[in-house]
Design a protein around this motif. Sequence first.
Motif, PDB file in Angstrom:
ATOM      1  N   GLY A 314      32.398  48.672   7.849  1.00 51.02           N
ATOM      2  CA  GLY A 314      31.783  47.830   8.872  1.00 51.02           C
ATOM      3  C   GLY A 314      30.941  48.589   9.876  1.00 51.02           C
ATOM      4  O   GLY A 314      29.809  48.189  10.178  1.00 51.02           O
ATOM      5  N   SER A 315      31.463  49.681  10.409  1.00 48.36           N
ATOM      6  CA  SER A 315      30.721  50.434  11.416  1.00 48.36           C
ATOM      7  C   SER A 315      29.504  51.135  10.808  1.00 48.36           C
ATOM      8  O   SER A 315      28.465  51.274  11.464  1.00 48.36           O
ATOM      9  N   MET A 316      29.619  51.577   9.560  1.00 50.88           N
ATOM     10  CA  MET A 316      28.480  52.214   8.892  1.00 50.88           C
ATOM     11  C   MET A 316      27.351  51.210   8.682  1.00 50.88           C
ATOM     12  O   MET A 316      26.175  51.508   8.949  1.00 50.88           O
ATOM     13  N   LYS A 317      27.693  50.023   8.222  1.00 50.27           N
ATOM     14  CA  LYS A 317      26.678  48.984   8.042  1.00 50.27           C
ATOM     15  C   LYS A 317      26.036  48.629   9.377  1.00 50.27           C
ATOM     16  O   LYS A 317      24.818  48.454   9.463  1.00 50.27           O
ATOM     17  N   GLN A 318      26.864  48.553  10.416  1.00 56.05           N
ATOM     18  CA  GLN A 318      26.323  48.227  11.738  1.00 56.05           C
ATOM     19  C   GLN A 318      25.408  49.334  12.236  1.00 56.05           C
ATOM     20  O   GLN A 318      24.414  49.070  12.915  1.00 56.05           O
ATOM     21  N   ALA A 319      25.739  50.580  11.887  1.00 54.41           N
ATOM     22  CA  ALA A 319      24.876  51.708  12.266  1.00 54.41           C
ATOM     23  C   ALA A 319      23.509  51.582  11.597  1.00 54.41           C
ATOM     24  O   ALA A 319      22.467  51.858  12.213  1.00 54.41           O
ATOM     25  N   ILE A 320      23.503  51.161  10.341  1.00 56.05           N
ATOM     26  CA  ILE A 320      22.245  50.964   9.615  1.00 56.05           C
ATOM     27  C   ILE A 320      21.450  49.823  10.247  1.00 56.05           C
ATOM     28  O   ILE A 320      20.261  49.953  10.528  1.00 56.05           O
ATOM     29  N   PHE A 321      22.120  48.687  10.483  1.00 52.69           N
ATOM     30  CA  PHE A 321      21.431  47.529  11.056  1.00 52.69           C
ATOM     31  C   PHE A 321      20.911  47.832  12.467  1.00 52.69           C
ATOM     32  O   PHE A 321      19.806  47.415  12.832  1.00 52.69           O
ATOM     33  N   THR A 322      21.711  48.549  13.262  1.00 49.24           N
ATOM     34  CA  THR A 322      21.294  48.890  14.623  1.00 49.24           C
ATOM     35  C   THR A 322      20.079  49.805  14.606  1.00 49.24           C
ATOM     36  O   THR A 322      19.152  49.634  15.408  1.00 49.24           O
ATOM     37  N   ALA A 323      20.076  50.789  13.706  1.00 51.42           N
ATOM     38  CA  ALA A 323      18.922  51.692  13.593  1.00 51.42           C
ATOM     39  C   ALA A 323      17.658  50.904  13.255  1.00 51.42           C
ATOM     40  O   ALA A 323      16.582  51.155  13.822  1.00 51.42           O
ATOM     41  N   ILE A 324      17.781  49.939  12.349  1.00 48.67           N
ATOM     42  CA  ILE A 324      16.638  49.106  11.971  1.00 48.67           C
ATOM     43  C   ILE A 324      16.154  48.282  13.169  1.00 48.67           C
ATOM     44  O   ILE A 324      14.959  48.205  13.456  1.00 48.67           O
ATOM     45  N   GLN A 325      17.102  47.656  13.878  1.00 51.16           N
ATOM     46  CA  GLN A 325      16.759  46.828  15.038  1.00 51.16           C
ATOM     47  C   GLN A 325      16.068  47.645  16.128  1.00 51.16           C
ATOM     48  O   GLN A 325      15.071  47.196  16.719  1.00 51.16           O
ATOM     49  N   ILE A 326      16.601  48.841  16.399  1.00 46.84           N
ATOM     50  CA  ILE A 326      16.006  49.681  17.442  1.00 46.84           C
ATOM     51  C   ILE A 326      14.614  50.150  17.023  1.00 46.84           C
ATOM     52  O   ILE A 326      13.678  50.161  17.830  1.00 46.84           O
ATOM     53  N   PHE A 327      14.467  50.520  15.767  1.00 48.22           N
ATOM     54  CA  PHE A 327      13.159  50.958  15.257  1.00 48.22           C
ATOM     55  C   PHE A 327      12.120  49.857  15.445  1.00 48.22           C
ATOM     56  O   PHE A 327      11.003  50.110  15.920  1.00 48.22           O
ATOM     57  N   ARG A 328      12.484  48.629  15.105  1.00 45.06           N
ATOM     58  CA  ARG A 328      11.553  47.510  15.241  1.00 45.06           C
ATOM     59  C   ARG A 328      11.307  47.152  16.703  1.00 45.06           C
ATOM     60  O   ARG A 328      10.173  46.833  17.101  1.00 45.06           O
ATOM     61  N   SER A 329      12.365  47.220  17.513  1.00 44.12           N
ATOM     62  CA  SER A 329      12.216  46.939  18.939  1.00 44.12           C
ATOM     63  C   SER A 329      11.274  47.946  19.582  1.00 44.12           C
ATOM     64  O   SER A 329      10.425  47.593  20.412  1.00 44.12           O
ATOM     65  N   ARG A 330      11.402  49.202  19.175  1.00 41.38           N
ATOM     66  CA  ARG A 330      10.552  50.259  19.726  1.00 41.38           C
ATOM     67  C   ARG A 330       9.087  50.045  19.338  1.00 41.38           C
ATOM     68  O   ARG A 330       8.184  50.261  20.151  1.00 41.38           O
ATOM     69  N   LYS A 331       8.860  49.637  18.105  1.00 41.65           N
ATOM     70  CA  LYS A 331       7.488  49.370  17.667  1.00 41.65           C
ATOM     71  C   LYS A 331       6.870  48.238  18.487  1.00 41.65           C
ATOM     72  O   LYS A 331       5.711  48.316  18.898  1.00 41.65           O
ATOM     73  N   THR A 332       7.651  47.193  18.727  1.00 44.21           N
ATOM     74  CA  THR A 332       7.163  46.071  19.530  1.00 44.21           C
ATOM     75  C   THR A 332       6.871  46.509  20.958  1.00 44.21           C
ATOM     76  O   THR A 332       5.827  46.175  21.532  1.00 44.21           O
ATOM     77  N   TYR A 333       7.805  47.258  21.541  1.00 48.21           N
ATOM     78  CA  TYR A 333       7.652  47.738  22.919  1.00 48.21           C
ATOM     79  C   TYR A 333       6.410  48.606  23.042  1.00 48.21           C
ATOM     80  O   TYR A 333       5.604  48.440  23.981  1.00 48.21           O
ATOM     81  N   ASN A 334       6.228  49.533  22.113  1.00 55.27           N
ATOM     82  CA  ASN A 334       5.070  50.433  22.161  1.00 55.27           C
ATOM     83  C   ASN A 334       3.762  49.670  21.955  1.00 55.27           C
ATOM     84  O   ASN A 334       2.739  49.985  22.575  1.00 55.27           O
TER      85      ASN A 334
END
Length: 346
Positions: A314-334
């Motif tokens: 569970g935590s590993m999958k969440q780590a993957i999903f969180t990394a994806i979400q942050i990557f996309r959030s950062r692209k939007t912010y930039n």
Amino acid sequence: MNQNESVIVGISIGDLNGIGPEIIIKSYEDPRTLELSTPLIFASGKTMQFFKKHFKSKINFYNIDTPEKIVVGKVNVVNVWNESVKIDFGKEDRNIGEYAIKSLEAATNALKNGTVDVLVTAPINKHNIQSEKFNFPGHTDYLANALNGKSLMFMVSNRLRVGLFTDHVPLKEASEKITEELINEKIATVITSLKQDFGIVKPKVAVLAINPHAGDNGVIGNEDDVVLKPTLEKIKSKGNLVYGPYSADSFFGSSTYQKFDAIIASYHDQGLIPFKTIAFGEGVNYTAGLSKVRTSPDHGTAYEIAGKGIANEGSMKQAIFTAIQIFRSRKTYNFYSKNPLKKQTR
């Protein structure tokens, strides 16, 4: 901006004698994980085939010799080494630690040169990775050095985000390290991360006291009165929503944490004990403050259950999903930071 394109996730294998390989395999046995990302596991085809057979997995690995040959939509494994590795589940082994570092270094290089979009690190043993070439207490310090950033250990979940002024340092040294400069640096890192990585426009941050009861006006130490409180007042005077210091003993039990976007603890256990009590299994260790995105599960190698096939991914999958979400959030912010008028047309 195409938010639907597959994010390339670099994955360092961690300690081969721990549960890292198992939770990586289980995470990508779920087709939803592969729909959102394309993984590149830094290990070797031989080693991953051993784990596939041991855990009776039906996962299909796509073996490549260099990261640049990655195929979108496949579970890619790049050969960081070619020899067979003796796996002894649950055993601390310095040789296994060397393989963990080989994987981490290769994955970090791919992150730096843009071959992968984000990095997710499986758990390591902080003792068996130490050598003359590698002298870091863990992933966070290593990545800060490799990426020339001001890192901050940021434990995040859907319910709670906890950052730290000091992380992997002896308790007796923690209060000495909490200076005005450090407080300013860490709070700035948290606020920036909340904005660009989590999409929070005006973050509200709580700070936990260094001493019990915030020192009780100097009766239990004067660090809060002399260092922490004056620094927080200066930060607040600049328009930041930063509050505290709060006495840590009642802060989480009273649910006060729910009023804030993030909490900054003074030292490791002050923040991580409540975080793991509240969010264990769904929490993610995120390294804020870097130019690249790195996450990991909120647990260790779990030698006691390694190889038994019972590890929870569970935590590993969440780590993957969180990394994806942050990557996309950062692209939007930039994107909108560079194109402020675009906001008016959304």
